[in-house]
Design a protein around this motif. Structure first.
Motif, PDB file in Angstrom:
ATOM      1  N   GLU A  16       0.826  -1.203   0.000  1.00  0.00           N
ATOM      2  CA  GLU A  16       0.000   0.000   0.000  1.00  0.00           C
ATOM      3  C   GLU A  16       0.865   1.260   0.000  1.00  0.00           C
ATOM      4  O   GLU A  16       1.868   1.327   0.698  1.00  0.00           O
ATOM      5  CB  GLU A  16      -0.912   0.027   1.227  1.00  0.00           C
ATOM      6  N   LEU A  17       0.426   2.248  -0.761  1.00  0.00           N
ATOM      7  CA  LEU A  17       1.070   3.552  -0.768  1.00  0.00           C
ATOM      8  C   LEU A  17       0.122   4.565  -0.149  1.00  0.00           C
ATOM      9  O   LEU A  17      -1.037   4.671  -0.545  1.00  0.00           O
ATOM     10  CB  LEU A  17       1.418   3.984  -2.195  1.00  0.00           C
ATOM     11  N   TRP A  18       0.603   5.305   0.831  1.00  0.00           N
ATOM     12  CA  TRP A  18      -0.153   6.370   1.465  1.00  0.00           C
ATOM     13  C   TRP A  18       0.547   7.683   1.146  1.00  0.00           C
ATOM     14  O   TRP A  18       1.779   7.767   1.226  1.00  0.00           O
ATOM     15  CB  TRP A  18      -0.214   6.170   2.984  1.00  0.00           C
ATOM     16  N   VAL A  19      -0.196   8.689   0.763  1.00  0.00           N
ATOM     17  CA  VAL A  19       0.392   9.986   0.448  1.00  0.00           C
ATOM     18  C   VAL A  19      -0.104  11.021   1.445  1.00  0.00           C
ATOM     19  O   VAL A  19      -1.174  10.888   2.027  1.00  0.00           O
ATOM     20  CB  VAL A  19       0.066  10.426  -0.998  1.00  0.00           C
ATOM     21  N   MET A  20       0.689  12.056   1.634  1.00  0.00           N
ATOM     22  CA  MET A  20       0.381  13.061   2.638  1.00  0.00           C
ATOM     23  C   MET A  20      -0.397  14.225   2.035  1.00  0.00           C
ATOM     24  O   MET A  20      -0.019  14.758   0.991  1.00  0.00           O
ATOM     25  CB  MET A  20       1.676  13.598   3.253  1.00  0.00           C
ATOM     26  N   ASP A  21      -1.493  14.584   2.680  1.00  0.00           N
ATOM     27  CA  ASP A  21      -2.242  15.772   2.274  1.00  0.00           C
ATOM     28  C   ASP A  21      -1.368  16.994   2.554  1.00  0.00           C
ATOM     29  O   ASP A  21      -0.903  17.187   3.676  1.00  0.00           O
ATOM     30  CB  ASP A  21      -3.544  15.852   3.070  1.00  0.00           C
ATOM     31  N   THR A  22      -1.143  17.814   1.541  1.00  0.00           N
ATOM     32  CA  THR A  22      -0.225  18.935   1.697  1.00  0.00           C
ATOM     33  C   THR A  22      -0.744  20.014   2.639  1.00  0.00           C
ATOM     34  O   THR A  22       0.033  20.824   3.143  1.00  0.00           O
ATOM     35  CB  THR A  22       0.086  19.570   0.329  1.00  0.00           C
ATOM     36  N   GLN A  23      -2.048  20.037   2.884  1.00  0.00           N
ATOM     37  CA  GLN A  23      -2.621  21.047   3.775  1.00  0.00           C
ATOM     38  C   GLN A  23      -2.682  20.572   5.224  1.00  0.00           C
ATOM     39  O   GLN A  23      -2.221  21.242   6.139  1.00  0.00           O
ATOM     40  CB  GLN A  23      -4.033  21.438   3.291  1.00  0.00           C
ATOM     41  N   SER A  24      -3.271  19.381   5.436  1.00  0.00           N
ATOM     42  CA  SER A  24      -3.490  18.891   6.798  1.00  0.00           C
ATOM     43  C   SER A  24      -2.325  18.072   7.352  1.00  0.00           C
ATOM     44  O   SER A  24      -2.160  17.953   8.566  1.00  0.00           O
ATOM     45  CB  SER A  24      -4.757  18.039   6.847  1.00  0.00           C
ATOM     46  N   GLY A  25      -1.540  17.463   6.462  1.00  0.00           N
ATOM     47  CA  GLY A  25      -0.474  16.583   6.913  1.00  0.00           C
ATOM     48  C   GLY A  25      -0.936  15.154   7.141  1.00  0.00           C
ATOM     49  O   GLY A  25      -0.130  14.275   7.466  1.00  0.00           O
ATOM     50  N   ASP A  26      -2.246  14.896   6.994  1.00  0.00           N
ATOM     51  CA  ASP A  26      -2.773  13.543   7.155  1.00  0.00           C
ATOM     52  C   ASP A  26      -2.349  12.660   5.980  1.00  0.00           C
ATOM     53  O   ASP A  26      -2.137  13.142   4.866  1.00  0.00           O
ATOM     54  CB  ASP A  26      -4.299  13.568   7.227  1.00  0.00           C
ATOM     55  N   PHE A  27      -2.276  11.352   6.233  1.00  0.00           N
ATOM     56  CA  PHE A  27      -1.933  10.404   5.176  1.00  0.00           C
ATOM     57  C   PHE A  27      -3.201   9.678   4.717  1.00  0.00           C
ATOM     58  O   PHE A  27      -4.047   9.309   5.530  1.00  0.00           O
ATOM     59  CB  PHE A  27      -0.902   9.398   5.673  1.00  0.00           C
ATOM     60  N   TYR A  28      -3.314   9.464   3.421  1.00  0.00           N
ATOM     61  CA  TYR A  28      -4.466   8.767   2.855  1.00  0.00           C
ATOM     62  C   TYR A  28      -4.013   7.945   1.656  1.00  0.00           C
ATOM     63  O   TYR A  28      -2.956   8.199   1.067  1.00  0.00           O
ATOM     64  CB  TYR A  28      -5.545   9.770   2.429  1.00  0.00           C
ATOM     65  N   PRO A  84      -4.316   7.092  -2.105  1.00  0.00           N
ATOM     66  CA  PRO A  84      -4.842   7.746  -3.298  1.00  0.00           C
ATOM     67  C   PRO A  84      -5.690   6.777  -4.126  1.00  0.00           C
ATOM     68  O   PRO A  84      -5.450   5.568  -4.115  1.00  0.00           O
ATOM     69  CB  PRO A  84      -3.592   8.172  -4.053  1.00  0.00           C
ATOM     70  N   GLU A  85      -6.676   7.325  -4.806  1.00  0.00           N
ATOM     71  CA  GLU A  85      -7.472   6.505  -5.714  1.00  0.00           C
ATOM     72  C   GLU A  85      -6.647   6.195  -6.955  1.00  0.00           C
ATOM     73  O   GLU A  85      -6.046   7.080  -7.560  1.00  0.00           O
ATOM     74  CB  GLU A  85      -8.754   7.237  -6.104  1.00  0.00           C
ATOM     75  N   LEU A  86      -6.619   4.933  -7.335  1.00  0.00           N
ATOM     76  CA  LEU A  86      -5.852   4.515  -8.504  1.00  0.00           C
ATOM     77  C   LEU A  86      -6.767   4.511  -9.724  1.00  0.00           C
ATOM     78  O   LEU A  86      -7.934   4.113  -9.637  1.00  0.00           O
ATOM     79  CB  LEU A  86      -5.272   3.122  -8.292  1.00  0.00           C
ATOM     80  N   PRO A  87      -6.257   4.953 -10.870  1.00  0.00           N
ATOM     81  CA  PRO A  87      -7.079   4.915 -12.087  1.00  0.00           C
ATOM     82  C   PRO A  87      -7.425   3.486 -12.452  1.00  0.00           C
ATOM     83  O   PRO A  87      -6.641   2.557 -12.227  1.00  0.00           O
ATOM     84  CB  PRO A  87      -6.181   5.562 -13.146  1.00  0.00           C
ATOM     85  N   LEU A  88      -8.609   3.314 -13.006  1.00  0.00           N
ATOM     86  CA  LEU A  88      -9.040   1.977 -13.408  1.00  0.00           C
ATOM     87  C   LEU A  88      -8.165   1.463 -14.540  1.00  0.00           C
ATOM     88  O   LEU A  88      -7.822   2.189 -15.469  1.00  0.00           O
ATOM     89  CB  LEU A  88     -10.499   2.007 -13.855  1.00  0.00           C
ATOM     90  N   ALA A  89      -7.802   0.181 -14.439  1.00  0.00           N
ATOM     91  CA  ALA A  89      -6.945  -0.405 -15.467  1.00  0.00           C
ATOM     92  C   ALA A  89      -7.722  -0.607 -16.759  1.00  0.00           C
ATOM     93  O   ALA A  89      -8.915  -0.820 -16.753  1.00  0.00           O
ATOM     94  CB  ALA A  89      -6.409  -1.741 -14.948  1.00  0.00           C
TER      95      ALA A  89
END
Length: 216
Positions: A197-209, A211-216
């Protein structure tokens, strides 16, 4: 006379007959014109979390610096040796990088060392111990929390350290100025070795979430 590792020779042979053969024109172009990577990644030197593999990047796409626990020290213009700062300077000032990603990962040994106040130095120099002291204030707060399990403390500091490194990035004048001008973007990411799993950081809040992956 020692023999070069057989596994590496075999890997090189596979590279030459596979990826290099398929991308030899790209490699030749890079040799002639130089590199123009779009992103700098500051990652851990852990062998299980190579950014080029995780992000499936080809030659010349990504400028990567790796160190224990993917840390960025604060700006210190002195005569000491600053490998990460030197790589950052080159990426921003010479390569004109437009994006910087600080990428942490799960089960990080450097973070584990930062959380262990009784860790025994691996050598008289205690290079790891000195390095991860960059995280000492945050590690102390997490260590003192009795509400967290050891696993929760580990993940918490892995992610806090990413935010800490981003804060240190902004102490570099070249980074701060370019970001304020909209010419440089800074991101955080955390990779879970166990699940992929990859979690990315929201640049405003600093929270990690995630990301939605594009449909294959």
């Amino acid at each position: 006379m020692s023999t070069f590792p057989t596994r590496l020779i075999e890997g090189y042979q596979t590279f030459m007959s596979g990826r290099y053969l398929a991308e030899k024109n790209r490699y030749r172009q890079l040799a002639e014109t130089g590199q123009e990577p779009h992103t700098m990644v500051i990652a851990c030197c852990d062998s299980r979390s190579a950014p080029e593999t995780v992000f499936d990047c080809g030659p010349g796409e990504m400028f990567v610096v790796r160190n224990v626990a993917n840390l960025v020290p604060p700006y210190q213009p002195d005569d000491n040796l600053h490998a990460t700062s030197a790589a950052l300077e080159f990426a921003v000032q010479s390569l004109k990088i437009r994006q910087i990603v600080v990428m942490g990962h799960g089960r990080c040994g450097g973070i584990k060392a930062a959380l262990d106040p009784d860790a025994t130095p691996l050598s008289p120099g205690d290079f790891i111990g000195h390095w991860v002291r960059l995280l000492k204030p945050a590690a102390q707060q997490i260590q003192d929390s009795q509400l967290l399990t050891s696993g929760e403390r580990q993940i918490a500091l892995e992610r806090i350290s990413i935010r800490n490194s981003i804060a240190n990035l902004r102490t570099f004048p070249c980074v701060k100025i370019l970001e304020e001008r909209g010419k440089l973007q800074i991101h955080g990411a955390w990779f879970d070795i166990s699940t992929g799993e990859l979690w990315v950081m929201d640049t405003q809040s600093g929270d990690f979430y995630r990301p939605e992956l594009p449909l294959a």
